[in-house]
Design a protein around this motif. Structure first.
Motif, PDB file in Angstrom:
ATOM      1  N   LEU A   9       9.067 -33.088   0.328  1.00 42.07           N
ATOM      2  CA  LEU A   9       9.339 -32.088  -0.703  1.00 42.07           C
ATOM      3  C   LEU A   9      10.771 -32.168  -1.229  1.00 42.07           C
ATOM      4  O   LEU A   9      11.179 -31.344  -2.041  1.00 42.07           O
ATOM      5  CB  LEU A   9       9.054 -30.684  -0.160  1.00 42.07           C
ATOM      6  CG  LEU A   9       7.596 -30.417   0.218  1.00 42.07           C
ATOM      7  CD1 LEU A   9       7.472 -29.134   1.030  1.00 42.07           C
ATOM      8  CD2 LEU A   9       6.726 -30.370  -1.033  1.00 42.07           C
ATOM      9  N   ASP A  10      11.530 -33.148  -0.723  1.00 44.95           N
ATOM     10  CA  ASP A  10      12.918 -33.358  -1.124  1.00 44.95           C
ATOM     11  C   ASP A  10      13.785 -32.131  -0.831  1.00 44.95           C
ATOM     12  O   ASP A  10      14.647 -31.752  -1.624  1.00 44.95           O
ATOM     13  CB  ASP A  10      13.010 -33.757  -2.597  1.00 44.95           C
ATOM     14  CG  ASP A  10      14.306 -34.490  -2.912  1.00 44.95           C
ATOM     15  OD1 ASP A  10      14.871 -35.123  -1.996  1.00 44.95           O
ATOM     16  OD2 ASP A  10      14.768 -34.407  -4.071  1.00 44.95           O
ATOM     17  N   LEU A  11      13.541 -31.531   0.334  1.00 46.35           N
ATOM     18  CA  LEU A  11      14.338 -30.388   0.784  1.00 46.35           C
ATOM     19  C   LEU A  11      15.282 -30.864   1.882  1.00 46.35           C
ATOM     20  O   LEU A  11      14.884 -31.627   2.762  1.00 46.35           O
ATOM     21  CB  LEU A  11      13.433 -29.261   1.293  1.00 46.35           C
ATOM     22  CG  LEU A  11      12.576 -28.603   0.203  1.00 46.35           C
ATOM     23  CD1 LEU A  11      11.529 -27.695   0.813  1.00 46.35           C
ATOM     24  CD2 LEU A  11      13.464 -27.841  -0.776  1.00 46.35           C
ATOM     25  N   PRO A  12      16.546 -30.406   1.859  1.00 53.50           N
ATOM     26  CA  PRO A  12      17.555 -30.953   2.763  1.00 53.50           C
ATOM     27  C   PRO A  12      17.556 -30.404   4.184  1.00 53.50           C
ATOM     28  O   PRO A  12      18.298 -30.896   5.031  1.00 53.50           O
ATOM     29  CB  PRO A  12      18.861 -30.586   2.063  1.00 53.50           C
ATOM     30  CG  PRO A  12      18.542 -29.317   1.338  1.00 53.50           C
ATOM     31  CD  PRO A  12      17.117 -29.475   0.887  1.00 53.50           C
ATOM     32  N   SER A  13      16.711 -29.391   4.462  1.00 52.58           N
ATOM     33  CA  SER A  13      16.771 -28.787   5.794  1.00 52.58           C
ATOM     34  C   SER A  13      15.487 -28.029   6.100  1.00 52.58           C
ATOM     35  O   SER A  13      14.689 -27.743   5.214  1.00 52.58           O
ATOM     36  CB  SER A  13      17.963 -27.830   5.898  1.00 52.58           C
ATOM     37  OG  SER A  13      17.799 -26.748   4.995  1.00 52.58           O
ATOM     38  N   ILE A  14      15.373 -27.709   7.395  1.00 50.33           N
ATOM     39  CA  ILE A  14      14.332 -26.801   7.894  1.00 50.33           C
ATOM     40  C   ILE A  14      15.069 -25.591   8.451  1.00 50.33           C
ATOM     41  O   ILE A  14      16.067 -25.741   9.169  1.00 50.33           O
ATOM     42  CB  ILE A  14      13.518 -27.447   9.027  1.00 50.33           C
ATOM     43  CG1 ILE A  14      12.919 -28.771   8.596  1.00 50.33           C
ATOM     44  CG2 ILE A  14      12.423 -26.493   9.511  1.00 50.33           C
ATOM     45  CD1 ILE A  14      12.456 -29.612   9.778  1.00 50.33           C
ATOM     46  N   THR A  15      14.577 -24.407   8.138  1.00 52.48           N
ATOM     47  CA  THR A  15      15.190 -23.177   8.615  1.00 52.48           C
ATOM     48  C   THR A  15      14.144 -22.362   9.363  1.00 52.48           C
ATOM     49  O   THR A  15      12.978 -22.333   8.972  1.00 52.48           O
ATOM     50  CB  THR A  15      15.738 -22.351   7.429  1.00 52.48           C
ATOM     51  OG1 THR A  15      16.699 -23.134   6.726  1.00 52.48           O
ATOM     52  CG2 THR A  15      16.380 -21.057   7.894  1.00 52.48           C
TER      53      THR A  15
ATOM     54  N   VAL B 246      19.058 -23.862  11.682  1.00 49.38           N
ATOM     55  CA  VAL B 246      18.819 -24.839  10.619  1.00 49.38           C
ATOM     56  C   VAL B 246      18.887 -26.239  11.209  1.00 49.38           C
ATOM     57  O   VAL B 246      19.724 -26.521  12.072  1.00 49.38           O
ATOM     58  CB  VAL B 246      19.862 -24.687   9.482  1.00 49.38           C
ATOM     59  CG1 VAL B 246      19.702 -25.780   8.438  1.00 49.38           C
ATOM     60  CG2 VAL B 246      19.755 -23.310   8.844  1.00 49.38           C
ATOM     61  N   LYS B 247      18.008 -27.091  10.719  1.00 47.89           N
ATOM     62  CA  LYS B 247      18.041 -28.502  11.087  1.00 47.89           C
ATOM     63  C   LYS B 247      18.141 -29.309   9.802  1.00 47.89           C
ATOM     64  O   LYS B 247      17.243 -29.239   8.956  1.00 47.89           O
ATOM     65  CB  LYS B 247      16.790 -28.912  11.856  1.00 47.89           C
ATOM     66  CG  LYS B 247      16.807 -30.377  12.261  1.00 47.89           C
ATOM     67  CD  LYS B 247      15.596 -30.746  13.092  1.00 47.89           C
ATOM     68  CE  LYS B 247      15.691 -32.194  13.533  1.00 47.89           C
ATOM     69  NZ  LYS B 247      14.563 -32.577  14.379  1.00 47.89           N
TER      70      LYS B 247
ATOM     71  N   GLN C  59      11.110 -23.210   0.133  1.00 47.83           N
ATOM     72  CA  GLN C  59      12.060 -22.360  -0.569  1.00 47.83           C
ATOM     73  C   GLN C  59      12.952 -23.276  -1.406  1.00 47.83           C
ATOM     74  O   GLN C  59      12.928 -24.491  -1.221  1.00 47.83           O
ATOM     75  CB  GLN C  59      12.852 -21.526   0.437  1.00 47.83           C
ATOM     76  CG  GLN C  59      11.951 -20.602   1.244  1.00 47.83           C
ATOM     77  CD  GLN C  59      12.692 -19.804   2.305  1.00 47.83           C
ATOM     78  OE1 GLN C  59      13.790 -20.121   2.713  1.00 47.83           O
ATOM     79  NE2 GLN C  59      12.047 -18.750   2.786  1.00 47.83           N
ATOM     80  N   PRO C  60      13.741 -22.731  -2.315  1.00 43.50           N
ATOM     81  CA  PRO C  60      14.518 -23.607  -3.201  1.00 43.50           C
ATOM     82  C   PRO C  60      15.397 -24.632  -2.486  1.00 43.50           C
ATOM     83  O   PRO C  60      15.526 -25.753  -2.951  1.00 43.50           O
ATOM     84  CB  PRO C  60      15.364 -22.627  -4.014  1.00 43.50           C
ATOM     85  CG  PRO C  60      14.569 -21.365  -4.014  1.00 43.50           C
ATOM     86  CD  PRO C  60      13.885 -21.317  -2.673  1.00 43.50           C
ATOM     87  N   ASP C  61      15.980 -24.272  -1.332  1.00 35.99           N
ATOM     88  CA  ASP C  61      16.933 -25.180  -0.697  1.00 35.99           C
ATOM     89  C   ASP C  61      16.610 -25.513   0.759  1.00 35.99           C
ATOM     90  O   ASP C  61      17.406 -26.130   1.453  1.00 35.99           O
ATOM     91  CB  ASP C  61      18.339 -24.601  -0.788  1.00 35.99           C
ATOM     92  CG  ASP C  61      18.450 -23.252  -0.106  1.00 35.99           C
ATOM     93  OD1 ASP C  61      17.417 -22.655   0.238  1.00 35.99           O
ATOM     94  OD2 ASP C  61      19.580 -22.779   0.099  1.00 35.99           O
ATOM     95  N   THR C  62      15.423 -25.113   1.235  1.00 37.57           N
ATOM     96  CA  THR C  62      15.043 -25.381   2.621  1.00 37.57           C
ATOM     97  C   THR C  62      13.537 -25.215   2.787  1.00 37.57           C
ATOM     98  O   THR C  62      12.877 -24.628   1.918  1.00 37.57           O
ATOM     99  CB  THR C  62      15.795 -24.447   3.595  1.00 37.57           C
ATOM    100  OG1 THR C  62      15.654 -24.929   4.935  1.00 37.57           O
ATOM    101  CG2 THR C  62      15.315 -23.011   3.499  1.00 37.57           C
ATOM    102  N   LEU C  63      13.027 -25.720   3.880  1.00 35.72           N
ATOM    103  CA  LEU C  63      11.635 -25.482   4.257  1.00 35.72           C
ATOM    104  C   LEU C  63      11.665 -24.495   5.415  1.00 35.72           C
ATOM    105  O   LEU C  63      12.257 -24.779   6.464  1.00 35.72           O
ATOM    106  CB  LEU C  63      10.952 -26.788   4.672  1.00 35.72           C
ATOM    107  CG  LEU C  63       9.465 -26.686   5.000  1.00 35.72           C
ATOM    108  CD1 LEU C  63       8.656 -26.262   3.769  1.00 35.72           C
ATOM    109  CD2 LEU C  63       8.943 -28.015   5.531  1.00 35.72           C
ATOM    110  N   TYR C  64      11.067 -23.315   5.210  1.00 34.81           N
ATOM    111  CA  TYR C  64      11.075 -22.289   6.241  1.00 34.81           C
ATOM    112  C   TYR C  64       9.911 -22.528   7.193  1.00 34.81           C
ATOM    113  O   TYR C  64       8.760 -22.644   6.779  1.00 34.81           O
ATOM    114  CB  TYR C  64      10.993 -20.883   5.644  1.00 34.81           C
ATOM    115  CG  TYR C  64      11.161 -19.829   6.703  1.00 34.81           C
ATOM    116  CD1 TYR C  64      12.434 -19.510   7.178  1.00 34.81           C
ATOM    117  CD2 TYR C  64      10.070 -19.195   7.270  1.00 34.81           C
ATOM    118  CE1 TYR C  64      12.602 -18.571   8.188  1.00 34.81           C
ATOM    119  CE2 TYR C  64      10.224 -18.259   8.279  1.00 34.81           C
ATOM    120  CZ  TYR C  64      11.505 -17.954   8.728  1.00 34.81           C
ATOM    121  OH  TYR C  64      11.665 -17.038   9.737  1.00 34.81           O
TER     122      TYR C  64
END
Length: 157
Positions: free
Chosen positions: A104-110, A149-150, A69-74
């Motif tokens: 993927l240069d995403l700041p978190s996992i949700t 979120v992590k 997703q734009p700001d996280t990896l679900y």
């Protein structure tokens, strides 16, 4: 662990999910979205998203679906076969999700888990996830899912 794409035995993967999520029957309301999934929808997920599997003797015993997703990896549909629980497979999958988020240069996992599944809340907290909110399924006036979120630290230089 491997990322699967067609062709794959999506019937076996669907059976793993059904078996792994069976303990939720009668515990969660509304019922799991898994009831709308089929081997064919899993095959499509393997094309459109990232479907990761851990196998034993060629048979899937753990899996997850990752969606950028734009700001996280679900992280969705994390499942471990009941006969293989307690071996750290869920942790391995979560670590792979962290690796992919970093790549993927995403700041978190949700992820989301149902309110009633307190044992899942505790397991995710042990893996470094923090509860950040709650949501209600359509037609419900109370929270039905909790969001965890992590944060994913960037690659060290």
């Amino acid at each position: 662990m491997k990322r699967v794409r067609p062709p794959y035995d999506f019937d076996a993967l669907h059976a793993l999910l059904l078996k792994s999520f069976a303990y939720m029957e009668g515990r969660i309301e509304p019922p799991s979205s898994l009831h709308r999934m089929t081997a064919a929808t899993l095959e499509q997920d393997a094309r459109d998203k990232e479907l990761w599997v851990i196998e034993d003797k060629g048979r899937p015993i753990a899996c997850m679906i990752l969606t950028a997703q734009p700001d996280t990896l679900y992280l969705g549909k994390l499942a471990v076969d009941a006969d293989h629980r307690g071996q750290g497979l869920a942790r391995q999958l979560a670590e792979q999700a962290q690796t992919r988020a970093r790549q993927l240069d995403l700041p978190s996992i949700t992820l989301q888990t149902r309110v009633e599944l307190t044992e899942n809340h505790a397991a995710f907290e042990k893996m470094g996830f923090v509860q950040t909110g709650s949501t209600a399924h359509e037609g419900f006036d109370r929270p039905t899912s909790l969001t965890f979120v992590k944060p994913v630290p960037p690659n060290p230089l």
